[in-house]
Design a protein around this motif. Structure first.
Motif, PDB file in Angstrom:
ATOM      1  N   LEU A   1      -2.649  -0.354   5.560  1.00  0.00           N
ATOM      2  CA  LEU A   1      -2.013  -0.408   4.252  1.00  0.00           C
ATOM      3  C   LEU A   1      -3.033  -0.670   3.155  1.00  0.00           C
ATOM      4  O   LEU A   1      -4.067  -1.285   3.377  1.00  0.00           O
ATOM      5  N   LYS A   2      -2.713  -0.171   1.966  1.00  0.00           N
ATOM      6  CA  LYS A   2      -3.435  -0.489   0.739  1.00  0.00           C
ATOM      7  C   LYS A   2      -2.408  -0.769  -0.342  1.00  0.00           C
ATOM      8  O   LYS A   2      -1.246  -0.349  -0.240  1.00  0.00           O
TER       9      LYS A   2
ATOM     10  N   ILE B   1       7.100  -9.173   3.340  1.00  0.00           N
ATOM     11  CA  ILE B   1       7.628  -8.837   4.659  1.00  0.00           C
ATOM     12  C   ILE B   1       6.791  -9.583   5.693  1.00  0.00           C
ATOM     13  O   ILE B   1       5.613  -9.274   5.895  1.00  0.00           O
ATOM     14  N   SER B   2       7.374 -10.561   6.312  1.00  0.00           N
ATOM     15  CA  SER B   2       6.651 -11.360   7.307  1.00  0.00           C
ATOM     16  C   SER B   2       6.826 -10.738   8.695  1.00  0.00           C
ATOM     17  O   SER B   2       7.355  -9.635   8.840  1.00  0.00           O
TER      18      SER B   2
ATOM     19  N   GLU C   1      -0.439 -13.103   5.944  1.00  0.00           N
ATOM     20  CA  GLU C   1       0.926 -13.429   6.351  1.00  0.00           C
ATOM     21  C   GLU C   1       1.856 -12.223   6.305  1.00  0.00           C
ATOM     22  O   GLU C   1       2.948 -12.250   6.874  1.00  0.00           O
ATOM     23  N   GLY C   2       1.431 -11.164   5.612  1.00  0.00           N
ATOM     24  CA  GLY C   2       2.256  -9.965   5.513  1.00  0.00           C
ATOM     25  C   GLY C   2       2.160  -9.326   4.150  1.00  0.00           C
ATOM     26  O   GLY C   2       1.726  -9.965   3.183  1.00  0.00           O
ATOM     27  N   PRO C   3       2.556  -8.042   4.032  1.00  0.00           N
ATOM     28  CA  PRO C   3       2.479  -7.344   2.744  1.00  0.00           C
ATOM     29  C   PRO C   3       3.636  -7.706   1.829  1.00  0.00           C
ATOM     30  O   PRO C   3       4.736  -8.015   2.286  1.00  0.00           O
TER      31      PRO C   3
ATOM     32  N   THR D   1       2.623  -3.940  -3.125  1.00  0.00           N
ATOM     33  CA  THR D   1       2.095  -4.503  -4.368  1.00  0.00           C
ATOM     34  C   THR D   1       1.051  -5.590  -4.117  1.00  0.00           C
ATOM     35  O   THR D   1       0.312  -5.953  -5.037  1.00  0.00           O
ATOM     36  N   ALA D   2       0.994  -6.135  -2.909  1.00  0.00           N
ATOM     37  CA  ALA D   2      -0.023  -7.139  -2.566  1.00  0.00           C
ATOM     38  C   ALA D   2      -0.144  -7.212  -1.057  1.00  0.00           C
ATOM     39  O   ALA D   2       0.799  -6.898  -0.321  1.00  0.00           O
TER      40      ALA D   2
END
Length: 320
Positions: free
Chosen positions: A267-268, A312-313, A297-299, A292-293
């Motif tokens: 992911l980016k 999203i964990s 811990e997750g995106p 967005t970040a």
């Protein structure tokens, strides 16, 4: 009598029925109208759909799997009544329901219909669906049931089921398209839908303007591997650092191989993504968003259609 008028008459008379129509034929509008009329008669109505993303078309809807306590279909059909009875909230909502709508029914398999019927039978074991009025809605030229051999579901259409044959004597066809009045487009969609485009339709399609190379357009591929290759190629061309998330598995390898989630996700920030599992009543399978970040811990994902930004964990996908 129009299709809408026929459906209204049959529904208010208490009949089970199937409502079919192509995209734009007003199925969602009709379901809301029928539900409103039935509620005025004092009926307790529940609108359900085969997918979470379809539920977003309604103000108050849930997946039929959640309503009936089917989870992912892993339980034996004969065991479902006892499972329902062991959950008081689940049992209560089924016993209270008088009319059950099931939208996007083309994706409901023969096996799933049997499980739905078994769940509803806790209301009255001597009647199909426990005596509940059931209204199916959909378009069988759209997405079919997804086979799941691990759950011994071959993905047969529900209309092959004896339950369907015995319980749904009425079919209403919605023929008018309310979404567009362009007759050439409507005819082309219909012919492509059934897989038999005429020469005039092919000429019409070729006459339509094509997106230029700079337009972000949808790409279709024959296999998931080709999809992954294309997505990674696009991701590598984007500006920014790659963050990789790797799954951590345990348990039997057979259900793990069938898991829909990829083992390694690149992911980016700015990458478009889609949920492949229901996380809440609004964060549902099929919902599209944008990264967005990124963090260990997750995106963090923004979902513009529901105006939510959330992290999203770790998500567990449990096998049988």
């Amino acid at each position: 009598m129009s299709g809408e008028e026929k459906a209204m008459k049959l529904a208010l008379e208490g009949h089970n029925l199937l409502i079919v129509g192509t995209a734009g034929s007003g199925k969602t509008y009709l379901v809301n109208k029928l539900a409103e009329s039935l509620i005025k008669l004092g009926k307790h109505v529940q609108i359900t759909c085969s997918t979470g993303i379809a539920c977003s078309n309604y103000l108050k809807a849930t997946t039929v799997h959640k309503f009936c306590g089917l989870a992912d279909g892993r339980n034996n059909t004969k065991d479902i009544p006892e499972i329902v009875k062991s959950h008081s909230a689940l049992l209560n909502q089924i016993e209270q329901c008088d009319v059950l709508f099931i939208d996007e029914c083309s994706m409901i398999s023969e096996q799933t219909l049997a499980q739905i019927e078994k769940a509803c039978s806790v209301k009255d074991n001597n009647k199909y669906f426990g005596g509940m009025q059931v209204i199916l809605v959909g378009d069988f030229y759209q997405l079919p049931p997804v086979p799941n051999k691990h759950m011994k579901d071959m993905g047969n259409y529900l209309f092959r089921s004896n339950i369907f044959i015995n319980c749904f004597p009425h079919t209403v066809y919605l023929k008018e398209n309310f979404r567009t009045k362009e007759h050439m487009l409507i005819n082309a969609i219909h012919e492509v839908n059934i897989g038999h485009p005429s020469q005039s339709t092919m000429q019409y399609i070729k006459s339509l303007p094509l997106p230029n190379s700079e337009t972000l357009s949808l790409k279709l591929f024959a296999t998931n591997d080709l999809v992954t290759d294309y997505n990674r190629k696009c991701l590598l061309e984007m500006i920014g650092d790659i963050c990789q998330y790797t799954e951590k598995d345990k348990g039997s390898s057979t259900p793990l191989k069938a898991c829909q989630a990829e083992r390694h996700i690149w992911l980016k920030v700015g990458v478009p993504v889609v949920l492949i599992r229901n996380l809440t009543d609004v964060l549902v399978n099929g919902l599209q968003g944008t990264i967005t970040a990124l963090a260990k811990e997750g995106p963090t994902v923004t979902f513009p259609s529901i105006n939510i930004t959330t992290r999203i964990s770790i998500v567990n996908f449990a096998g049988k």
